[in-house]
Write a protein that holds these residues in place. Structure first.
Motif: not given
Length: 411
Positions: A228-233
């Motif tokens: 999920m954090l990778a999607a934001v980045l």
């Protein structure tokens, strides 16, 4: 890399390769075919053979990659809104659950039905209660709640992953709502919860790991959080970098290659040094998924030649049929062996894991090769048929249910 129909091509490629590696791991467990290739070029360095055996033998780690991709893709609409508040709003929970049901349930329940009709009987279990528990747990996606339905199941053992996915779906709308407002804080909390659960329940005092608990939903919270954090980045980098410059492309390509090398080194380290595979798996789960995230972010801005490896028609097709590949490949493996296709002689007295353990027999290598080829051909054909004849048509019908109808005029 351009998106096609809302899908990011390189993600399909990563999903396809991860699926093939997981299948290769299960194939290796049944064939023991060693991936050894003579290499004269390496002999001056003292290397007589170049081995890729580590690829299938560590393939179980790529189940984590599939779950990470799930967290990444599901949160992508929220991530786009973080990067651009004018982006389309994410789906409401009702539509989200409907789409997930359309995607998951038809092919999954078809598999259970086939097993119940043809291959599973109450007499296969020690008691009727064990039979009912196994059926109930698979119908409700709670396989990992009990050891009997996770390890001792008569259904395909690979289905436990779908239980983890459905459990994630149930809580995802709530997690996504909080994660969108507080990305870093939510990521830290989810990772901390995963590590706390692993420390308290998954590790054992003797340096090993609890076979069931390492694969229960809380143990994967860190993997989902990384996705999920990778999607934001991913979305923030796209908004900031755009098409990028040659320098950006070069640096991204180098970072992508570095991350790939780190993945290879991590897997080889676990294969060669870990006293317990399960313990190494759970200890390095978070870091392995984090390295994969770096690879994904760099791949999106790498040179076209590297992107093409993960964004071509072949891997796109594998990604398309990957769900049915995952559901049925273990069945193909076991049924081919049970039905002796290709044929092999009876096991000698005292032999274990037959026929893969028949090293040195004149027929053995030929059987391994034939078994491997048949597995890949049948698995891909079966998955393609079920995708186009069952999964897609059933999903369309489910999505049409309760659709808005035009009001009819009264006479």
């Amino acid at each position: 890399m351009k998106e096609q129909n809302g899908r990011i091509a390189i993600l399909d490629g990563v999903r396809a390769f991860s699926m093939l590696i997981v299948m290769g791991f299960h194939l290796w467990q049944q064939s023991w075919l060693q991936n050894l290739f003579p290499s004269d070029l390496l002999r001056p360095l003292g290397v007589r053979h170049f081995s890729l055996t580590w690829v299938p033998r560590t393939g179980y780690m790529f189940v984590d990659v599939l779950l990470l991709l799930s967290g990444f893709c599901l949160f992508l609409p929220y991530a786009r809104q973080i990067a651009d508040p004018l982006s389309p709003a994410p789906e409401r929970p009702g539509l989200f659950f409907k789409k997930r049901a359309a995607r998951i349930l038809p092919a999954y329940y078809l598999c259970l039905l086939v097993y119940l009709v043809f291959w599973i009987r109450p007499s296969d279990y020690s008691s009727m209660s064990r039979y009912l528990q196994d059926v109930f747990s698979h119908l409700t996606f709670t396989q990992t709640f009990w050891g009997e339905s996770y390890i001792g199941t008569k259904f395909p053992t690979t289905l436990w992953t779908l239980g983890i996915e459905v459990q994630f779906y149930l809580v995802f709308p709530l997690i996504a709502c909080v994660f969108r407002r507080f990305p870093l804080q939510s990521w830290a909390v989810l990772c901390a919860l995963a590590e706390l659960y692993i420390a308290l329940f998954a590790r054992t005092p003797d340096g090993g790991a609890h076979v069931l608990r390492i694969n229960q939903f809380p143990a994967f919270l860190g993997v989902y959080a990384n996705g999920m954090l990778a999607a934001v980045l991913f979305c923030l980098l796209r908004a900031r970098i755009g098409k990028g410059t040659r320098r950006t492309t070069l640096l991204s390509t180098l970072l992508c290659l570095f991350a790939f090398a780190a993945i290879v080194c991590t897997l080889n380290d676990g294969l060669n040094r870990a006293p317990s595979i399960q313990r190494w798996q759970v200890d390095f789960r978070f870091w392995f998924s984090a390295i994969v995230c770096v690879f994904l972010l760099a791949l999106d801005h790498a040179c076209r030649a590297v992107q093409w490896i993960f964004a071509n028609r072949a891997v796109s097709f594998v990604s398309l049929i990957s769900y049915n590949l995952y559901i049925w490949h273990a069945t193909v493996l076991l049924k081919l062996k049970a039905w002796r296709i290709p044929p092999y002689p009876d096991a000698p007295e005292g032999a274990t894991a037959w026929p893969q353990s028949a090293a040195g027999e004149s027929w053995h290598f030929a059987w391994q090769v034939q078994y491997t080829v048949l597995f890949w051909v049948i698995s891909i054909l079966l998955a393609a048929l079920l995708t186009y004849l069952v999964e897609k048509p059933a999903a369309k019908r489910i999505l049409k249910l309760n659709g808005k109808k035009k009001p009819t005029e009264r006479p």
